[in-house]
Scaffold this motif. Sequence first.
Motif, PDB file in Angstrom:
ATOM      1  N   PRO A   1      33.252  35.007  50.041  1.00  0.00           N
ATOM      2  CA  PRO A   1      33.877  36.318  49.858  1.00  0.00           C
ATOM      3  C   PRO A   1      33.099  37.212  48.888  1.00  0.00           C
ATOM      4  O   PRO A   1      32.570  36.752  47.882  1.00  0.00           O
ATOM      5  CB  PRO A   1      35.251  35.984  49.277  1.00  0.00           C
ATOM      6  N   VAL A   2      33.044  38.482  49.233  1.00  0.00           N
ATOM      7  CA  VAL A   2      32.468  39.489  48.351  1.00  0.00           C
ATOM      8  C   VAL A   2      33.629  40.313  47.806  1.00  0.00           C
ATOM      9  O   VAL A   2      34.452  40.833  48.558  1.00  0.00           O
ATOM     10  CB  VAL A   2      31.463  40.394  49.090  1.00  0.00           C
ATOM     11  N   VAL A   3      33.707  40.379  46.492  1.00  0.00           N
ATOM     12  CA  VAL A   3      34.771  41.108  45.808  1.00  0.00           C
ATOM     13  C   VAL A   3      34.140  42.328  45.150  1.00  0.00           C
ATOM     14  O   VAL A   3      33.043  42.248  44.591  1.00  0.00           O
ATOM     15  CB  VAL A   3      35.453  40.211  44.752  1.00  0.00           C
TER      16      VAL A   3
ATOM     17  N   CYS B   1      34.935  45.606  42.431  1.00  0.00           N
ATOM     18  CA  CYS B   1      35.848  46.148  41.431  1.00  0.00           C
ATOM     19  C   CYS B   1      35.204  47.390  40.824  1.00  0.00           C
ATOM     20  O   CYS B   1      33.986  47.550  40.867  1.00  0.00           O
ATOM     21  CB  CYS B   1      36.233  45.116  40.378  1.00  0.00           C
TER      22      CYS B   1
ATOM     23  N   GLY C   1      39.120  44.539  45.048  1.00  0.00           N
ATOM     24  CA  GLY C   1      39.559  43.534  46.008  1.00  0.00           C
ATOM     25  C   GLY C   1      38.402  43.067  46.870  1.00  0.00           C
ATOM     26  O   GLY C   1      37.244  43.371  46.597  1.00  0.00           O
ATOM     27  N   LYS C   2      38.734  42.360  47.924  1.00  0.00           N
ATOM     28  CA  LYS C   2      37.706  41.779  48.797  1.00  0.00           C
ATOM     29  C   LYS C   2      37.178  42.795  49.801  1.00  0.00           C
ATOM     30  O   LYS C   2      37.895  43.669  50.258  1.00  0.00           O
ATOM     31  CB  LYS C   2      38.268  40.578  49.542  1.00  0.00           C
TER      32      LYS C   2
ATOM     33  N   GLU D   1      36.483  43.656  53.327  1.00  0.00           N
ATOM     34  CA  GLU D   1      37.106  43.223  54.576  1.00  0.00           C
ATOM     35  C   GLU D   1      36.106  43.327  55.730  1.00  0.00           C
ATOM     36  O   GLU D   1      35.104  44.044  55.638  1.00  0.00           O
ATOM     37  CB  GLU D   1      38.339  44.094  54.878  1.00  0.00           C
TER      38      GLU D   1
ATOM     39  N   PRO E   1      30.036  47.428  50.845  1.00  0.00           N
ATOM     40  CA  PRO E   1      30.865  47.280  49.633  1.00  0.00           C
ATOM     41  C   PRO E   1      31.363  48.604  49.056  1.00  0.00           C
ATOM     42  O   PRO E   1      32.464  48.666  48.515  1.00  0.00           O
ATOM     43  CB  PRO E   1      29.938  46.564  48.653  1.00  0.00           C
TER      44      PRO E   1
ATOM     45  N   GLU F   1      39.866  50.241  48.408  1.00  0.00           N
ATOM     46  CA  GLU F   1      40.661  49.522  47.407  1.00  0.00           C
ATOM     47  C   GLU F   1      41.211  50.467  46.334  1.00  0.00           C
ATOM     48  O   GLU F   1      42.358  50.338  45.912  1.00  0.00           O
ATOM     49  CB  GLU F   1      39.843  48.410  46.750  1.00  0.00           C
TER      50      GLU F   1
ATOM     51  N   SER G   1      28.793  36.125  39.981  1.00  0.00           N
ATOM     52  CA  SER G   1      29.491  35.207  40.875  1.00  0.00           C
ATOM     53  C   SER G   1      30.527  34.473  40.037  1.00  0.00           C
ATOM     54  O   SER G   1      30.358  34.281  38.837  1.00  0.00           O
ATOM     55  CB  SER G   1      28.537  34.230  41.554  1.00  0.00           C
TER      56      SER G   1
ATOM     57  N   ASN H   1      32.781  33.350  44.754  1.00  0.00           N
ATOM     58  CA  ASN H   1      32.872  34.761  45.099  1.00  0.00           C
ATOM     59  C   ASN H   1      31.685  35.504  44.505  1.00  0.00           C
ATOM     60  O   ASN H   1      31.275  35.205  43.384  1.00  0.00           O
ATOM     61  CB  ASN H   1      34.141  35.394  44.504  1.00  0.00           C
TER      62      ASN H   1
ATOM     63  N   ILE I   1      30.780  39.105  43.079  1.00  0.00           N
ATOM     64  CA  ILE I   1      31.530  40.246  42.581  1.00  0.00           C
ATOM     65  C   ILE I   1      30.553  41.386  42.290  1.00  0.00           C
ATOM     66  O   ILE I   1      29.571  41.208  41.569  1.00  0.00           O
ATOM     67  CB  ILE I   1      32.296  39.879  41.293  1.00  0.00           C
TER      68      ILE I   1
END
Length: 142
Positions: free
Chosen positions: A9-11, A13, A44-45, A47, A53, A60, A81, A88, A90
């Motif tokens: 997953p890529v998050v 913020c 968030g992630k 999608e 991103p 988000e 990460s 994840n 980030i």
Amino acid sequence: MQKLRAKFPVVVCCSLWNKETKQFLIELRKAKGTFPGVWSFPGGKVEVDDDNPEVAICREMQEEIDVLIHPRNLKRVGFSSYEYEERNLILFYICEKWSGTPKAITAQEIKWVDIQELFQLQKERKFMPSCCEFISDLENKS
């Protein structure tokens, strides 16, 4: 444009940055859920439907704090990460230009803080661990 495809997953913020007051926007996570009752940066992630991103963080920010951001107004500050249930990636951004007044939609509350308050929250372990690394990245911004 090619969509981001990662094996984990890529998050994303982001913190809004108010140049005039030299403050960053943070949110208090709800009492139920992942990392309850700690402060963090909205996000968030990424999608499957997100083109990249930057599109994900714009989505988000609208979902979480009801502001509109154009991807060109984002500045990537850093990446990290973090392992929570799984690894994840980030990506952290700041934004100095947006439309709308921030509201706590998915969080208990939001507030504007200066860099010293961010460091204090980090020291007291009241800030999301995966985001703590980015607080140092913000120090030279303030």
